[in-house]
Motif scaffolding. Structure first.
Motif, PDB file in Angstrom:
ATOM      1  N   LEU A  14       0.835  -1.209   0.000  1.00 56.40           N
ATOM      2  CA  LEU A  14       0.000   0.000   0.000  1.00 56.40           C
ATOM      3  C   LEU A  14       0.867   1.255   0.000  1.00 56.40           C
ATOM      4  O   LEU A  14       0.575   2.224  -0.706  1.00 56.40           O
ATOM      5  N   ALA A  15       1.952   1.229   0.774  1.00 60.87           N
ATOM      6  CA  ALA A  15       2.854   2.389   0.834  1.00 60.87           C
ATOM      7  C   ALA A  15       3.486   2.650  -0.531  1.00 60.87           C
ATOM      8  O   ALA A  15       3.597   3.801  -0.973  1.00 60.87           O
ATOM      9  N   ILE A  16       3.893   1.573  -1.222  1.00 60.91           N
ATOM     10  CA  ILE A  16       4.483   1.720  -2.556  1.00 60.91           C
ATOM     11  C   ILE A  16       3.478   2.330  -3.524  1.00 60.91           C
ATOM     12  O   ILE A  16       3.799   3.239  -4.299  1.00 60.91           O
ATOM     13  N   LEU A  17       2.242   1.825  -3.476  1.00 59.93           N
ATOM     14  CA  LEU A  17       1.214   2.316  -4.391  1.00 59.93           C
ATOM     15  C   LEU A  17       0.849   3.773  -4.106  1.00 59.93           C
ATOM     16  O   LEU A  17       0.637   4.565  -5.029  1.00 59.93           O
ATOM     17  N   ILE A  18       0.792   4.130  -2.824  1.00 52.98           N
ATOM     18  CA  ILE A  18       0.478   5.521  -2.474  1.00 52.98           C
ATOM     19  C   ILE A  18       1.595   6.456  -2.951  1.00 52.98           C
ATOM     20  O   ILE A  18       1.333   7.537  -3.482  1.00 52.98           O
ATOM     21  N   CYS A  19       2.838   6.029  -2.793  1.00 50.75           N
ATOM     22  CA  CYS A  19       3.961   6.835  -3.288  1.00 50.75           C
ATOM     23  C   CYS A  19       3.863   7.024  -4.788  1.00 50.75           C
ATOM     24  O   CYS A  19       4.106   8.122  -5.313  1.00 50.75           O
ATOM     25  N   TYR A  20       3.511   5.938  -5.485  1.00 47.23           N
ATOM     26  CA  TYR A  20       3.378   6.022  -6.941  1.00 47.23           C
ATOM     27  C   TYR A  20       2.275   7.003  -7.333  1.00 47.23           C
ATOM     28  O   TYR A  20       2.441   7.820  -8.252  1.00 47.23           O
ATOM     29  N   MET A  21       1.153   6.948  -6.634  1.00 49.32           N
ATOM     30  CA  MET A  21       0.046   7.855  -6.946  1.00 49.32           C
ATOM     31  C   MET A  21       0.409   9.299  -6.629  1.00 49.32           C
ATOM     32  O   MET A  21       0.020  10.224  -7.346  1.00 49.32           O
ATOM     33  N   LEU A  22       1.172   9.513  -5.549  1.00 55.02           N
ATOM     34  CA  LEU A  22       1.589  10.871  -5.202  1.00 55.02           C
ATOM     35  C   LEU A  22       2.521  11.448  -6.258  1.00 55.02           C
ATOM     36  O   LEU A  22       2.514  12.655  -6.518  1.00 55.02           O
ATOM     37  N   VAL A  23       3.330  10.590  -6.881  1.00 56.80           N
ATOM     38  CA  VAL A  23       4.186  11.045  -7.982  1.00 56.80           C
ATOM     39  C   VAL A  23       3.322  11.598  -9.116  1.00 56.80           C
ATOM     40  O   VAL A  23       3.636  12.629  -9.720  1.00 56.80           O
ATOM     41  N   ASN A  24       2.213  10.906  -9.401  1.00 54.44           N
ATOM     42  CA  ASN A  24       1.303  11.377 -10.451  1.00 54.44           C
ATOM     43  C   ASN A  24       0.684  12.724 -10.087  1.00 54.44           C
ATOM     44  O   ASN A  24       0.512  13.588 -10.955  1.00 54.44           O
ATOM     45  N   VAL A  25       0.340  12.903  -8.831  1.00 55.57           N
ATOM     46  CA  VAL A  25      -0.193  14.198  -8.391  1.00 55.57           C
ATOM     47  C   VAL A  25       0.864  15.284  -8.578  1.00 55.57           C
ATOM     48  O   VAL A  25       0.569  16.384  -9.051  1.00 55.57           O
ATOM     49  N   GLY A  26       2.113  14.960  -8.222  1.00 57.80           N
ATOM     50  CA  GLY A  26       3.199  15.922  -8.399  1.00 57.80           C
ATOM     51  C   GLY A  26       3.388  16.312  -9.854  1.00 57.80           C
ATOM     52  O   GLY A  26       3.625  17.482 -10.171  1.00 57.80           O
ATOM     53  N   VAL A  27       3.260  15.327 -10.754  1.00 58.28           N
ATOM     54  CA  VAL A  27       3.361  15.615 -12.191  1.00 58.28           C
ATOM     55  C   VAL A  27       2.250  16.557 -12.623  1.00 58.28           C
ATOM     56  O   VAL A  27       2.477  17.483 -13.415  1.00 58.28           O
ATOM     57  N   GLY A  28       1.044  16.336 -12.107  1.00 59.67           N
ATOM     58  CA  GLY A  28      -0.081  17.208 -12.456  1.00 59.67           C
ATOM     59  C   GLY A  28       0.143  18.641 -12.017  1.00 59.67           C
ATOM     60  O   GLY A  28      -0.108  19.582 -12.776  1.00 59.67           O
TER      61      GLY A  28
END
Length: 516
Positions: free
Chosen positions: A9-23
């Motif tokens: 879950l921590a890995i997936l949340i980090c990955y999703m936060l990267v996408n937010v940062g890109v946005g």
């Protein structure tokens, strides 16, 4: 929740936060750009996609939850038949760009089109065509997004143990945020990252499934014992909600996910946003290779997962791949692989979300509701020029705010509709795909290549094609197991060309100049 689930879950949340940062970065980057309009930048990314980015955004938009969860799960039940059918999809990027790419891209630049509806307006010169297409687009987009939201939430729920509603909330919040803030440029940048993640994840799953099965030869032997006929047509092991594959359905599937994808507006719009012809040609090659890896790799290895699943442990085909990941992949590999289907879901949702927003704002509000634009444009003398510029700036800010808000509201609506999920994501997704293809295939292809196509052809094709498609879908009549998309496309095509022959109208000089 186990330690492994927490780490994944921590890995997936980090990955999703990267996408937010890109946005967020994309939004700030777009704000610094000069010379382009907000609508062109927010909904078309300034037409700046290179070959790799164009290929990856096409692949990421086309692949979805069914590509990584539903399809491979069906392969576990039916065997290699599902893999051969999935292989039909390999040429989709090549076909879409080959048929639509250069011609539609040139027209889009000529008429300054940002959306597919912009092209349809210029080609058919009819408000009715634009409105009918826009309504159909939004309805089927919402349907398809519901399937993707469910897929993303189910994935998080299955592998982490968090409640479904919480998983749905996490997924929805991330996708809505980076899409609403970053617009089209954020979508294509995250799609590129997601395409790479999906490719890596596919190879990881293949490696660990073969290793867990004791080697390829041993895995083949065990699969033959557990699921006789897996190398031809399996019997369907996981539940009664899956159908046996038949030749008629196989042909239909070739049309649904092969030929007719030309009519998907979310992929067609990519043909309007590439940088140059060289980029398009490169994307045709890159996209074909990546789709081949994803589709064949995922469905092929899905056929061999049966021996790794305990009896009664999986009740639905959608849960096969998450079960394998949770039980047979190490934490780092499990987290990275699960980022792949999550990426597929997110990339599909963000593309649909931005295009649905563009439809409502650009195609409906700007062109048919907003009155101030026309008033401002009509002020031409030097005394009132300053007033005109002030009005234009005010309206640009208003449209910008409306675009952000509409994207967010659409996402929230889909989130609410996905709270009570139906079963088998692949069928929901295919229904929405069929509806979009029936609506847009003939207006797009006929409009590009047949000069006598007109607004009456377009309306007749959409209404008759959709009526036939929905009729066969609802009454569940399937002669020779042929999917309703075939009947819808045939009916729509006949309506388009027969209407064109009857009306026999020549396009106006403006249409000839802009579209041919």
């Amino acid at each position: 929740m186990s330690t492994k689930q927490i780490e994944i879950l921590a890995i997936l949340i980090c990955y999703m936060l990267v996408n937010v940062g890109v946005g967020i970065w994309s939004s700030r980057s777009s704000a610094r750009k000069q010379g382009g309009s907000f609508l062109d930048e927010y909904f078309a990314g300034g037409r700046s996609m290179g070959g790799l980015v164009l290929a990856m955004t096409l692949v990421a938009t086309y692949t979805s939850a069914s590509s990584f969860l539903g399809g491979p799960g069906l392969a576990a039940s039916f065997g290699l038949t599902q893999s051969w059918i999935a292989a039909i999809q390999i040429g989709t990027a090549f076909l879409t760009l080959g048929v639509l790419g250069k011609k539609l891209g040139m027209i889009a630049r000529r008429i300054d089109a940002v959306t597919i509806s912009d092209y349809l307006r210029a080609r058919y010169q009819s408000a009715a065509v634009v409105i009918v297409c826009s309504v159909a687009m939004v309805v089927f987009f919402i349907t398809q997004m519901i399937a993707q939201f469910i897929g993303g939430a189910t994935l998080l729920q299955t592998v982490t143990g968090v409640p479904y509603w919480a998983a749905l909330l996490i997924f929805a919040a991330v996708v809505i945020l980076y899409t609403a803030v970053g617009g089209f440029r954020a979508v294509v940048l995250t799609d590129t990252v997601q395409g790479i993640i999906m490719t890596i994840g596919t190879f990881l799953l293949i490696f660990f499934v073969i290793r867990a099965g004791g080697g390829f030869s041993h895995l083949v032997e065990k699969t033959s014992q557990m699921n006789p006929g897996w190398d031809l047509i399996g019997k369907g092991k996981y539940g009664k909600d899956v159908i046996a594959l038949q030749p008629g359905y196989g042909i239909s599937f070739w049309i649904l996910v092969g030929l007719a994808v030309i009519g998907l507006p979310q992929t067609a719009v990519r043909s309007m946003s590439f940088k140059d012809t060289k980029s398009m040609h490169r994307a045709m090659i890159y996209g074909t290779v990546v789709v081949g890896i994803l589709m064949i790799g995922m469905h092929f290895i899905g056929a061999f997962t049966g021996p790794l699943i305990s009896n009664g442990a999986v009740k639905s085909t959608d849960a096969v791949i998450p079960y394998i990941v949770l039980h047979y992949l190490p934490t780092w590999a499990g987290g990275l692989f699960l980022a792949a289907p999550l990426a597929a879901v997110m990339s599909t949702v963000d593309s649909l979300l931005i295009l649905a927003s563009a439809t409502l704002i650009k195609d409906i509000y700007v062109n048919y509701i907003r009155k101030e634009k026309k008033e401002a444009e009509e002020i031409s003398n030097s005394v009132e020029q300053e007033i005109a510029e002030a009005k234009a700036a005010s309206m640009t800010k208003k449209v910008k705010n409306y675009s952000f808000l509409t994207t967010a509201v659409l996402g929230v609506i889909v989130f609410l509709l996905a709270l009570n999920p139906p079963s088998i994501l692949v069928w929901i997704n295919l229904f929405a795909m069929g509806g979009l293809e029936t609506t847009f295939f003939w207006p797009l292809v006929g409009g590009l290549y047949w000069k006598k196509g007109n607004a009456k052809c377009c309306i007749a094709s959409i209404l008759i094609g959709l009526a036939v498609f929905l009729f066969f879908n609802q009454v569940k009549i399937a002669p020779f197991h042929i999917h309703e998309i075939v009947f819808g496309l045939i009916a729509g095509g006949l309506a388009y060309f027969i209407t064109g022959k009857i009306t026999n109208t020549e396009p106006s000089p403006e249409v000839l100049r802009n579209c041919f």
